[in-house]
Design an enzyme around this catalytic site. Sequence first.
Site, short mmCIF file in Angstrom:
data_model
loop_
_atom_site.label_atom_id
_atom_site.label_comp_id
_atom_site.label_asym_id
_atom_site.label_seq_id
_atom_site.Cartn_x
_atom_site.Cartn_y
_atom_site.Cartn_z
N SER A 156 0.99 -1.04 -0.06
CA SER A 156 0.26 -0.13 0.53
C SER A 156 0.88 1.18 0.33
CB SER A 156 -1.14 -0.28 1.12
OG SER A 156 -1.64 0.59 1.13
N TYR A 168 -3.16 -1.45 9.45
CA TYR A 168 -3.07 -2.37 7.97
C TYR A 168 -1.63 -1.74 8.05
CZ TYR A 168 -3.78 -1.04 2.66
OH TYR A 168 -3.87 -1.18 1.85
#
Length: 268
Positions: A156, A168
Amino acid sequence: MSEVRNAIVTGGSRGLGLAVARRLARDGWRTTVAGRDPESLRRAKEEAEAEQLELRTVQADVTSEDSVRELFAKVTATEPLHLCVNNAGRNLSRLLVRAARPGSAAAEPDGVLRHSLEDWENTVRLCLTGVFLAGREAAAAMIRHQVPGAIVNVSSGLAGGAYGQSAYTAAKAGVEALTRTWSYELGEYGIRVVGVAPGVMDGQALHDKLARHPEHARYMERLKSTIPLGRWAQEDEIADAVCFAAENRYLTGSVIRIDGGGPPGWVP
């Protein structure tokens, strides 16, 4: 006649995973999509068939060691594996702690709301442990069949840290560390390992979230204004990067950032 190349895409029944799987199928890869939801897998297969693309589907849970072993055993029982795209994951927004509003039932006795351990563990299990399990079985299959294959890990653009993203971002930072580590370990077998780090993608998941949370939608508009290209990524643009990583025979240990110039981790 050229050898058929086989690929597995985890989390491949929707969103980015499906965009990657369809692109691979168009490029001549025999592609298997793995996912937890049988209905999404069925729709993915039917939509691909409508475009005369062949996708094989296997129901699998990347957080389960047994399920991942069964997935790779099924796909590689009679044929080699050339590519594994580790895409399965989800974004969970949670602050580490915050002061509770007066009378909040969720607050602990000290008046503070805490990021739950359950949310942390579920996110890390899916976004990081799932990559470990699938990457391990992919590498084992490639070594067994003596195939110089590739593992592409989806990270990401927020792997360096972002507001409200403890679980995350920690998981995605771990994915990038695995990418570099595996490139060192697997190079002797001719196995390349590459990361792709997307920015925010303009897909159905984003649209649904913004429709449910108007305040978050306003925040995301401010965030988008900080991106040099002034827009979110299209899923096909990220799929292009994944396929480049799969095809380039001298690319390993790198993380390709494809985020339009990159937003900061937080916009006030």
